[in-house]
Structures are given as C-alpha cells and as structure tokens.
Motif scaffolding. Structure first.
Motif, PDB file in Angstrom:
ATOM      1  N   GLU A  23       0.817  -1.211   0.000  1.00 53.58           N
ATOM      2  CA  GLU A  23       0.000   0.000   0.000  1.00 53.58           C
ATOM      3  C   GLU A  23       0.855   1.267   0.000  1.00 53.58           C
ATOM      4  OE1 GLU A  23      -2.584  -0.189   3.326  1.00 53.58           O
ATOM      5  OE2 GLU A  23      -3.788  -1.865   2.524  1.00 53.58           O
ATOM      6  N   SER A  24       2.184   1.147   0.062  1.00 58.09           N
ATOM      7  CA  SER A  24       3.040   2.337   0.114  1.00 58.09           C
ATOM      8  C   SER A  24       3.216   2.978  -1.258  1.00 58.09           C
ATOM      9  CB  SER A  24       4.419   1.971   0.688  1.00 58.09           C
ATOM     10  OG  SER A  24       5.084   1.059  -0.177  1.00 58.09           O
ATOM     11  N   TRP A  25       2.848   2.254  -2.296  1.00 59.78           N
ATOM     12  CA  TRP A  25       2.954   2.828  -3.619  1.00 59.78           C
ATOM     13  C   TRP A  25       1.848   2.298  -4.507  1.00 59.78           C
ATOM     14  CZ3 TRP A  25       4.171   0.118  -8.271  1.00 59.78           C
ATOM     15  CH2 TRP A  25       4.397  -1.249  -8.094  1.00 59.78           C
ATOM     16  N   SER A  26       1.594   3.010  -5.563  1.00 58.41           N
ATOM     17  CA  SER A  26       0.593   2.616  -6.531  1.00 58.41           C
ATOM     18  C   SER A  26       1.207   2.675  -7.916  1.00 58.41           C
ATOM     19  CB  SER A  26      -0.639   3.529  -6.451  1.00 58.41           C
ATOM     20  OG  SER A  26      -1.512   3.276  -7.538  1.00 58.41           O
ATOM     21  N   ILE A  27       0.746   1.836  -8.810  1.00 59.13           N
ATOM     22  CA  ILE A  27       1.268   1.830 -10.174  1.00 59.13           C
ATOM     23  C   ILE A  27       1.059   3.177 -10.851  1.00 59.13           C
ATOM     24  CG2 ILE A  27      -0.873   1.051 -11.253  1.00 59.13           C
ATOM     25  CD1 ILE A  27       2.709  -0.047 -12.162  1.00 59.13           C
ATOM     26  N   GLU A  28       0.075   3.936 -10.344  1.00 60.96           N
ATOM     27  CA  GLU A  28      -0.175   5.258 -10.909  1.00 60.96           C
ATOM     28  C   GLU A  28       0.977   6.216 -10.625  1.00 60.96           C
ATOM     29  OE1 GLU A  28      -2.519   6.019 -12.950  1.00 60.96           O
ATOM     30  OE2 GLU A  28      -3.384   4.008 -12.817  1.00 60.96           O
ATOM     31  N   ASP A  29       1.708   5.954  -9.501  1.00 62.23           N
ATOM     32  CA  ASP A  29       2.816   6.845  -9.153  1.00 62.23           C
ATOM     33  C   ASP A  29       3.886   6.855 -10.246  1.00 62.23           C
ATOM     34  OD1 ASP A  29       1.499   7.400  -6.799  1.00 62.23           O
ATOM     35  OD2 ASP A  29       2.595   5.883  -5.652  1.00 62.23           O
ATOM     36  N   PRO A  30       4.486   5.719 -10.611  1.00 63.57           N
ATOM     37  CA  PRO A  30       5.501   5.763 -11.678  1.00 63.57           C
ATOM     38  C   PRO A  30       4.931   6.131 -13.042  1.00 63.57           C
ATOM     39  CG  PRO A  30       5.025   3.501 -11.074  1.00 63.57           C
ATOM     40  CD  PRO A  30       4.350   4.358 -10.061  1.00 63.57           C
ATOM     41  N   LEU A  31       3.646   5.776 -13.295  1.00 66.55           N
ATOM     42  CA  LEU A  31       3.050   6.143 -14.578  1.00 66.55           C
ATOM     43  C   LEU A  31       2.888   7.660 -14.699  1.00 66.55           C
ATOM     44  CD1 LEU A  31       0.341   3.360 -15.060  1.00 66.55           C
ATOM     45  CD2 LEU A  31       2.656   3.491 -16.027  1.00 66.55           C
ATOM     46  N   SER A  32       2.443   8.298 -13.612  1.00 63.74           N
ATOM     47  CA  SER A  32       2.321   9.760 -13.628  1.00 63.74           C
ATOM     48  C   SER A  32       3.700  10.416 -13.738  1.00 63.74           C
ATOM     49  CB  SER A  32       1.607  10.245 -12.358  1.00 63.74           C
ATOM     50  OG  SER A  32       0.290   9.728 -12.295  1.00 63.74           O
ATOM     51  N   ASP A  33       4.663   9.823 -13.015  1.00 64.27           N
ATOM     52  CA  ASP A  33       6.024  10.344 -13.075  1.00 64.27           C
ATOM     53  C   ASP A  33       6.592  10.203 -14.490  1.00 64.27           C
ATOM     54  OD1 ASP A  33       8.450  11.395 -11.803  1.00 64.27           O
ATOM     55  OD2 ASP A  33       9.278   9.394 -12.136  1.00 64.27           O
ATOM     56  N   ALA A  34       6.326   9.064 -15.129  1.00 66.90           N
ATOM     57  CA  ALA A  34       6.808   8.837 -16.487  1.00 66.90           C
ATOM     58  C   ALA A  34       6.168   9.816 -17.460  1.00 66.90           C
ATOM     59  CB  ALA A  34       6.524   7.399 -16.918  1.00 66.90           C
TER      60      ALA A  34
END
Length: 221
Positions: free
Chosen positions: A98-109
């Motif tokens: 729960e500390s990260w979501s796949i949306e985090d790296p996708l938004s960063d990318a």
C-alpha cells in the motif's frame, strides 16, 4: 509483499532499491501537466551529456514516491518472464504494497516524457536560432569579402592602367631619344663626309699645282 520481493531478488529477477532518505514521503506525487520550457539550453556536444536531473528540475517535476526509473528497473529485472506473467507479477506487487501505486511511476513517467519533449523542442528551437544566426554571419562575411575583393580588383585595374600608361610613356620617350641620336648620327656622318670631300679637293690642289710650282722655281734659279 516483502517475501515475494525477496524471492524474486534471490532468483535474480529483481533488485530491491534501498530506501532513500532524500525522497519525501508524500501521498500524491506532484505532476506538472504543462512544464515550463527551459530557456538558454546548451546544445548537447556528445553522447552521455544528457543531464536529466537538471531537465526535470527545470520543468518543475518533484521527486516521485515511486519514480518511473524504479519501475523500469523492476521491468528489466523481470525480463525473463513473458509479458503477461510480468504484468501480473507487478500488479500483484502493487496490490500487496500500500506504500505505492502503479499510478505513481506512470504519472512520473508522463511528466518526465513531457519534460523531455519540451527540452527536445527547445533544443530544436535553439539549433534553428543558431542556424539563422550562422547564416546571417556567413551572409555578412560573404558581403564583406565581396566588397573588399571588389575594391582590391578595382585598385589592381587602376594600377594596371597606370603601368600601361607608364610603359607607353617610357616607350615613347625611348623612341624620341633614339630618334634624336639617330638624327644626330646621320647629321654627323653627312658632315664628316662633306669634310672628307672638301679635304680631298683641297689636297688635290697641292697634287695638281705643287709639282709645277716646284719646277718653275728650279728653272728660275
């Protein structure tokens, strides 16, 4: 989740990233939808000179909780899996942690892709500006060269005309001097011939009358 990551790491499929103290614990990664275009970008001079940290910082992209590069390393670590299995594994990791979501790296990318695109566009603009400036300098240099060469050629033409005039004047002067010498020589020859003729006639008097005069003097004695 930790057990699964340890299993994948032991299998040589992934490499866990150590926790970084420099990444702030934020709930939502800051995503810049329209990053400002960097100004005064230098032209890249060779391979390996792309400073992505500076590019992202100039674009206003804050450090992500789970950066896109970390997900890329995870994907590379699972490259032995087929795409479907790899996707399921990453989704399972996302669901278990729960500390990260796949949306985090996708938004960063997405933000970084946009920043790189803006940087590339600015590089193209800088190159076009440099091309225009260079062309203007070349045009000015060519115009200056043509002007200088034209002036030099004009001077050469004037000097050649001056040389031709001087050669003509010298030839005329030499011809005049030679003509005077020839005239003087001819006049001298004529005078000498006349002197010779007169001398010969005078000498003929002695030849004609000298003997008779001598005979008369002898008879008188």
């Amino acid at each position: 989740m930790k057990g699964m990551l340890n299993f994948l790491e032991k299998a040589g499929l992934v490499k866990n990233d150590p926790p970084s103290d420099s990444i702030p614990a934020i709930a939502e990664p800051a995503v810049v939808t329209q990053p400002p275009a960097p100004t005064a970008l230098p032209i890249e001079t060779g391979p390996g000179t792309l400073d992505t940290d500076t590019i992202y910082a100039n674009a206003g992209i804050a450090p992500a909780l789970y950066p896109a590069e970390r997900l890329l390393r995870l994907v590379d670590g699972l490259s032995a899996m087929d795409p479907a299995t790899r996707l399921m594994a990453i989704q399972a990791m996302d669901a278990a942690d729960e500390s990260w979501s796949i949306e985090d790296p996708l938004s960063d990318a997405a933000a970084k892709t946009q920043a790189l695109a803006a940087y590339a566009e600015q590089l193209q603009a800088n190159l076009q500006s440099l091309e225009h400036e260079t062309q203007a300098q070349l045009t000015a240099a060519t115009a200056r060269q043509e002007q200088v060469v034209g002036d030099i050629r004009k001077q050469i033409t004037e000097l050649e005309a001056l040389v031709a005039r001087e050669l003509t004047r010298g030839a005329q002067e030499a011809a005049s001097v030679e003509a005077r010498l020839k005239a003087a020589s001819e006049q001298t020859q004529r005078t000498l011939a006349e002197i010779t003729q007169r001398s010969q006639r005078l000498q003929s008097l002695s030849a004609q009358f000298g003997a008779a005069t001598a005979s008369t003097s002898t008879l008188q004695e």
